[in-house]
Design a protein around this motif. Sequence first.
Motif, short mmCIF file in Angstrom:
data_model
loop_
_atom_site.label_atom_id
_atom_site.label_comp_id
_atom_site.label_asym_id
_atom_site.label_seq_id
_atom_site.Cartn_x
_atom_site.Cartn_y
_atom_site.Cartn_z
N PHE A 9 -63.43 -3.94 -30.32
CA PHE A 9 -64.71 -4.62 -30.51
C PHE A 9 -65.76 -4.10 -29.52
CE2 PHE A 9 -67.26 -8.48 -29.24
CZ PHE A 9 -68.09 -8.47 -30.34
N LEU A 10 -65.40 -4.06 -28.25
CA LEU A 10 -66.37 -3.68 -27.23
C LEU A 10 -65.63 -3.16 -25.99
CD1 LEU A 10 -69.46 -3.78 -26.71
CD2 LEU A 10 -69.11 -5.98 -25.63
N SER A 42 -62.08 -10.56 -29.95
CA SER A 42 -62.80 -11.10 -28.80
C SER A 42 -62.38 -12.54 -28.52
CB SER A 42 -64.31 -11.03 -29.04
OG SER A 42 -65.00 -11.77 -28.05
N PRO A 84 -72.20 -4.92 -29.44
CA PRO A 84 -71.35 -5.80 -30.23
C PRO A 84 -71.95 -6.13 -31.59
CG PRO A 84 -72.21 -6.96 -28.30
CD PRO A 84 -72.66 -5.54 -28.21
N ALA A 112 -64.49 -8.05 -34.23
CA ALA A 112 -64.91 -9.23 -33.45
C ALA A 112 -63.78 -10.24 -33.32
CB ALA A 112 -66.14 -9.88 -34.07
N ILE A 156 -68.68 -7.75 -21.23
CA ILE A 156 -69.79 -8.37 -21.97
C ILE A 156 -70.99 -8.63 -21.07
CG2 ILE A 156 -70.50 -10.49 -23.16
CD1 ILE A 156 -67.56 -10.59 -24.25
#
Length: 171
Positions: free
Chosen positions: A123-124, A100, A135, A97, A60
Amino acid sequence: PKKLHLPPVEFPKTIHLSASEDEKLMALTMERIRHHGRLPADPDRAAVYLERLQKELEVIACNGVVNFLPYFLVIDMEVCEYVRSAGVLAGPGRGSAAGSLLSYLLKITHVDPIAWSLSFERFLSLGRIKRGKFPDIDLDFGDPQILIDHLAARYKDSFGRICTTGTMKLK
């Protein structure tokens, strides 16, 4: 490459102002996590959460492309906190999401991804970021107009509303 415009984050006086922007964002993130109180008290369980959180933060915030912490902090402080204070019903979060841990610890989502073995990579991931996939946190609110009015007043000309609508009908 595309230029990404993230909303500004206002730092409280508890954050040392001479620190770098990245250090201030990380300090505020940890302050917000403590504020929400979702880290387990048991040291062994907390270690599992902190290990996962560190891995997520590497993607992130420390991905070499863009630091997404402002996005998460604005969703936490400007969207979710406002909705809670206004008494608007909010869904638990949906889609990828929910995988996360940072979203869970910031009370953006209400599903513990560790307890439910949910994957953060859906998610990412670094690969997704390098391909320009950023995101996307899907949230549902009982009365979204209250939030729309708040954000429009708060961000003025920098606010834009993007929505998807769907209809259901019989074939």
